[in-house]
Structure formats: structure tokens, C-alpha cells
Design an enzyme around this catalytic site. Sequence first.
Site, PDB file in Angstrom:
ATOM      1  N   GLU A  88     -34.486  -5.887  -6.377  1.00  0.00           N
ATOM      2  CA  GLU A  88     -34.378  -7.083  -7.094  1.00  0.00           C
ATOM      3  C   GLU A  88     -35.274  -7.412  -8.406  1.00  0.00           C
ATOM      4  O   GLU A  88     -36.113  -8.124  -8.334  1.00  0.00           O
ATOM      5  CB  GLU A  88     -34.756  -8.183  -6.080  1.00  0.00           C
ATOM      6  N   GLU A 111     -29.126  -4.565   0.727  1.00  0.00           N
ATOM      7  CA  GLU A 111     -29.828  -5.969   1.388  1.00  0.00           C
ATOM      8  C   GLU A 111     -28.643  -6.795   1.888  1.00  0.00           C
ATOM      9  O   GLU A 111     -28.188  -7.295   0.916  1.00  0.00           O
ATOM     10  CB  GLU A 111     -31.157  -6.187   0.717  1.00  0.00           C
TER      11      GLU A 111
HETATM   12  C1  GAL Z   1     -34.750 -10.929  -0.563  1.00  0.00           C
HETATM   13  C2  GAL Z   1     -35.852  -9.900  -0.857  1.00  0.00           C
HETATM   14  C3  GAL Z   1     -36.674  -9.674   0.465  1.00  0.00           C
HETATM   15  C4  GAL Z   1     -36.735 -10.798   1.199  1.00  0.00           C
HETATM   16  C5  GAL Z   1     -35.468 -11.409   1.377  1.00  0.00           C
HETATM   17  C6  GAL Z   1     -35.600 -12.873   2.304  1.00  0.00           C
HETATM   18  O1  GAL Z   1     -34.131 -11.331  -1.748  1.00  0.00           O
HETATM   19  O2  GAL Z   1     -35.411  -8.698  -1.503  1.00  0.00           O
HETATM   20  O3  GAL Z   1     -38.011  -9.033   0.256  1.00  0.00           O
HETATM   21  O4  GAL Z   1     -37.653 -11.689   0.328  1.00  0.00           O
HETATM   22  O5  GAL Z   1     -34.719 -11.814   0.215  1.00  0.00           O
HETATM   23  O6  GAL Z   1     -34.284 -13.344   2.582  1.00  0.00           O
END
Ligand code: GAL
Length: 838
Positions: free
Chosen positions: A466, A540
Site C-alpha cells: 500500500e 490482502e
Molecule cells: C491494511 C494494511 C494493514 C492493516 C489493515 C487493517 O490496509 O495493509 O497493514 O493496517 O489495513 O485493516
Amino acid sequence: MRDWTRRDVMKTGLAASLGAWAGSKRIPGGPVAEDAAGPPASAALEAPAARERLLLDFGWRFHLGHARDPLRDFGFGDTRDQQFGMFGKTGEFMFAPSKLDFDVREWREVDLPHDWVVELPFENAEGLYNQGFKPVGRGYPATSIGWYRRTFDLPASDLGRRLSLEFDGVFRDCLVAINGVYLGRNLSGYSPFSFDITDLASCGGTNVLLVRCDATEHEGWFYEGAGIYRHVWLVKTAPVHVAQWGTCVTTAVQGGVATVSVATQVENEGDDAPACRVRSSIADPAGRVVATAATAPVRLAGWSGRAFTQQLPVKAPELWSVETPRLYRLTTSVEVGGAEVDRYETPFGIRTLRFDPDQGFFLNGARVELKGTCNHQDHAGVGSALPDALQAYRVRRLKDMGSNAYRTSHNPPTAELLDACDRLGMLVLDENRMMSSSDEGLSQFSRLIRRDRNHPCVFAWSIGNEEWFVQGAERGALIAAAMKRLARRLDPSRLVTEAMNGDWGKGLSDVVDIQGFNYFASDIDAYHRDHPRQPTMGTETASTVSTRGVYANDPARGYLSAYDLNFPRWAATAERWWSYFDARPFLAGGFAWTGFDYRGEPTPYQWPCISSHFGILDTCGFAKDNFYYYRAWWGAEPVLHLFPHWNWPGKEGQEIDVWVHSNLERVELFLNGTRIGAQDVRRDTHLAWKVPYAPGTLEARGSRGGQVVLTARRETTGAPARLLLVPDRTTISADREDAVVVEVRVVDAAGRLVPVADDEVTFQVSGPGKVIGVGNGDPSSHEADKGTVRRAFNGLCMAIVQATKDPGALHVTATAPGVAGGEAVVTCQAAAARPAAG
Ligand code: GAL
């Protein structure tokens, strides 16, 4: 000619810090000393042959420093009495604690791995949310600097060998000195680094190693801990030796034969120019040598290095896979004048990887859907300082859920995590900390690749997560291109991705081999249609939030219901993301955020909550209900999981939401023998009923082909009556490092887990072991991780007990007021400890 005997050293004042200096040294690369006591010119050839890699984990001293006050920071940065600053003259670096006679009585004895932040009390202050409300960072100067000091002896016979120190990971921005001489600085808390200490070490004397860690700045937005939280090694080699991470093994399989290509980087760190050759031998998983090869002898000029390449055929290879993680071993032997001067071991696997834009990921030619989790590296009880055994414990817990892939979000992992994934069969998306094409950035990425490229578990490199400032921009694409060039050069066998959370189709999308999707705000189908040649995966997803054993959101206490219902704006339920991904074969699969809860990022509630709730397992590794959703749709075994618990006094007659996670065909539900109903199971979904509460027994019967295959019960329990202790293993190694997780279940008189019990449990160990941490998975608990007392949380808590070097029976007992205590006996089996530095 320069006479550089000890007398000179004395004149400079350096001797006090260098300790006893055993004779003179030959100055490599310089004129040969005329000192009769010095080693002969042929020292390079006569040096002890074998490589030694000694663990330097035990017997450190630790003290907190101070980020603002030099007087509370062992004089660091204090120029009042010194003519020169710390970096003024070689030999005066961090001088006071570098002295051999420095008084260490105030410094605490610690063994590595060590995380000082996990020892600090929680503090409800602004800015501490990310770090799990632990007082670390720029605003906390008294708890953000850590000093580590270790003395070690080297025998005089080490003269003539190359000596180096390898640090697997230190959080963070550390300065390292040996014998008062500055060795260097390492910035990232996640990258391994090393220093050659040959010129500075005292052979035949005592050496003083100092490390000052500065954790005033963070790298992540999650708990990071601080200190020397991974292993440290002292490595001794002959001048001619295999470079650190100097082997690169790639495999190709065709017609039942594997071709193992080996590139070996050999360094000559000596004046002589001997002819040397590399012999490689490959042992199969049973330890039988199945292939050997030797290069022709090649003269290696002094102070030079070269790569030797070889190809070895392996017939009928046993392929590494998630189900059969077979490991081969390459033994590299470097010969000088016919004698072996170095031996280097490289475990590896034989397997093929392939991504297809329409069909996803293939391992050994067969499609494998990535059923993955993202994970940070902290664990209950120990923070970021995990004994290696805990890495394996965590991987086993994930495998038990049916998971086959692990993303090391958002940083290089410790090497032992990859060892566990190699051994147990878990694919790894190996992630770099931060995107960068600076020298420092590329150096960190190259260390990650060179260290990890021989692990069969690693299936791709992730260059970052990100990176919203650059991911959609041209400069992001340029940085990514530089990183990808480096990855290709160091490891032509793997593809590169980035975990993008927006700007898909722009910037980085043009560069990465595999398009990563963090969450699915974008139209993934449209992306696939518009980019038909690019493979895709969910780097993710999920971020489903739930608290183990809790069935209603409770903002005041910081808890979330464990039904698969809650998620932040950008995220989704387990069911929503997995059914979406599972229905699209072009997606290689995805990685749920997260496998385990971790400290920091308590979402959506803040204080008193100190941990995240994203885990499918809590911080201890105890399963939440969603664990069984994944196990049902990821695993191979029949699953029937019924929840919630059935202890609802005061709710008689009120409707309770009853859910079932099952991969069977049909589930029938009964309360106290009365049939409530039956439902067919639809792929990737759960079943739900509303059941008026009456104490007693709720029962689900799961069937396949009309036959009941599994029955699950939830019974209203009695009051807590005793403690049941369940160790994760009953035999561990008496090697000073191994550790066992001892789970405590609070059960009623009939032996049933009391799902709401919160008894305060005290642990005691007799025999060869010690408690190194306790936990209960409660995201709002402010109890100490370091200690021997912990409340149960919804019926469970645990202690991590580490072995000593003595074999014998380890008795772990747990007691709590008003209930019968329990005991677990773990056998500590005699085992060879890893060679350690004295
Ligand atoms: C994502 C991020 C993670 C964590 C997650 C929580 O955007 O990559 O590190 O913060 O959100 O939902």
C-alpha cells in the site's frame, strides 16, 4: 616497515578496550609483519579449516538508555569532556561501556531474542495506538533507547581466520561497536546485517561487543517491539570461504529428472592466490547422496571473489509441496590445495512454480489455490522476541486451519519462520519493508532475496504494501522497476508483486508481474478483462474483526462479536471475500488479514483495547469461530462447528443466533433433544438459526449422503472446577532454546470448558525450564506478558515455557483460587544445543 605491535596500540589508549592482545597479527593486505611471533605468510592455508557458526544469544547485559539525556545514555553524544565527538577518532566509540572493565552490575542479564517493549507497562496516551499502547517512540525518551553488551573470548588459534558477526534483526537504527571501534549502523529493524570483525577482534583475549538500539522512530503502524529480538551469530571461516548467503540453488524438472543449478560465490579474503575448487553434493530427504559435482581448480587472486556454477541432475526427485514438504540438502565444500577449507550447507527443495493469468498459481504443474493469511511477527507473552519453536507453533496452527500460504506483512521475516514453512509445507509471499530504489532500499531488498532465495516455501517477492504516495505514479513505477531488476538479477526464478490498495492499472501495475489486490474496492473482473496477460491475487483481504468467545459488540470493553459480521469500511467478512475469490479461478487465491491477532491497531475501538482483532486466531493462537469457517472451506477434513457457547443465564426464552460452519451436505439442529430444523450447506457459506435459549444441550448433526458424519454439542456448563493443562508438544529438546505452549482450560466438574471463565491463573515450573511469557488473547488485557500470572479469558490462557540445557521432566502447574489446579509434564529430551559462543 610499520611496526604495529601491542605497544603501539597501548600508546593510543585503545588497549584498555581491546583487552588482552595475544601476540601480533599479520596485517592482511599490507606488508607482512616481521614480528617473529606473528603467524607465517601461509596463514591463509594453515588456518583452521572448518567454518564455525556460533550462536551469540546467551549472556548479554541490557540497560535502557535515554534519547535526550547523554548522562542517562552512557555518555552517548556527550561532548563536554571529550575533545572529539563519537565519530571523531577510531577507537573511542561508545567508550565507557566498551571498556573491558566497565561496571555492568546495573545492567540486567538477558538472553536473546529479547524485546524490551513487551516488558513495559501499557499507557493510555495519544500516539501509542499503533504500538499497542506501549510507551515507545520519540515522545518516550526514557524507554526508547536500549543498550546491549556482550563480552566473548576468542582463542588465539582464531588468528588467521575471518571473523564476522551476523545479526538476524535488531529493532532499530542500531550502532554497533567492538572493542571501542565503530563497526557500523543498521537502520531497518527487519533486515539482517553483518560486520567483519577480523581486524578488530582480540584473539586470545576478551572482546566487548556493544549495540545501541534507537527505537524512537517506527517503521510500521503495528507493534514492532524493540531490541535484539532475533539471533546473533559469530562466524569464523578460513580466508577462502563461501560468501554469506553465497549459494543460489534453482531447480527445473523435466521427464522425471530435476536439474539443480547451483551458483556458489567464493571469496578469498587473504593475500595468497591459491587454486581452489568447489565440490557440491546433494543429499535427498533421507540423507542419501544423490548427486555430486566438482569444478576445475581455479586460481583465486588475493582479495577477490568469483562465482562457480554447476548443474547436477537428480533422478526421480521427491518434489517439495504443501502436503509433502521434502527437503534436499546441498553441501558445498571449498578446497584449496586438495584440502577442504570451508563447508557450507544449503537446504533446498525441488519444485516448479508458475502463474497463469486465467488459472492462477501452479505448484509442480498442479493448480494450488492460495489459502493465505497475512501476519505480523509478535505473539502473546514474548512480543517480537519469539523462540524458534513458536514460529513452528504458529505455522502449525495455520496449517491446522487448512491454510497453505503466509504473507510476511509488512517486512522481511526472521529466517526461522521460513525454515518452519519449508519443513511444514507453507507457501510464503516474502515481503520487503518499504519500496525504495535508494542504495539503502535496494540493499535491504537484496539482503532479503539473497538470504531467502533458496527456501522452497517462498513463491514470490512482494516489494511493498500500500505505497499510496507512489503506487499510481510514474516514479512509483520507476522505483518498482529498479527493485524488479534487482530481484531478477539475484533470483531469476520468482515473480514480483506489490500489495496495492488502489490505483490498479496505473503506476506499479505496469511493472509488477502479478497484480496484487488489497481488498477489492476495484472491479477485479474488469481489471482481469483489461489486463488479460497479467496474473492476479488477493495480496490482502478480509480484515474481519472478532473477539474470541464474545457474541455481542462491547465498545466499552473493546470487544467485537465473533460471528462473521464485523469489518471496517475497506474490508469484508470471511465469507464475503472467500466466496468471491473461490469463484474466480483466474485469481490465484488470497491472503486474509490476519492469521493471528497482533498488538497495536486496535480496530475499531481504541483504549482499553490494545491489540488488533483482525486475527482468525487470537494473540495466543487460540481459535476464534471464523477459524472453522476457513477450516471448512480450506481444509480437507469434514468440519462441523457449532456456536455460540450455551451459557446464557438470564436469557431464557430469548432468541440466540446459532451458527454452524460446516463443509458437510446437511446439518440438523436440536435443543435438548427437540428438533429445531435442518438446512443444506451451500459452498463457502455458513448456516444460521435463531434458537430461544433454554439451558441444556444444543446439538448439530452433520450428514453426507444421508449419513450422519459428525455431531457437535454445546452444553450449558457448571461453575469452574479445575484447570486442565494441554501442552502443544509433550517432548521438547533440552537445548536452551526449545519452548512449549501450555494451554490452560478452565473446566467444570464434568470436564467441559467453561466458556466465560476468567479465573486468575498462576503458573509454576519445576524441573529444567522457565516461563518466558503468559497470555490469554484478551485484546483489552493490561496484565503483564512477562510474569507467571494471567487471568483466563473466556476459559483459556497459556504460558510459554522454555527448556534449559538439562534433560528431565518439566512439571508445569497452574493454580487458581477456588478451583483444583492442574499439571502438565513435558519431557525435555537430551539434545545437542546449537554451538554457542563462549
Ligand atoms: C491494511 C494494511 C494493514 C492493516 C489493515 C487493517 O490496509 O495493509 O497493514 O493496517 O489495513 O485493516
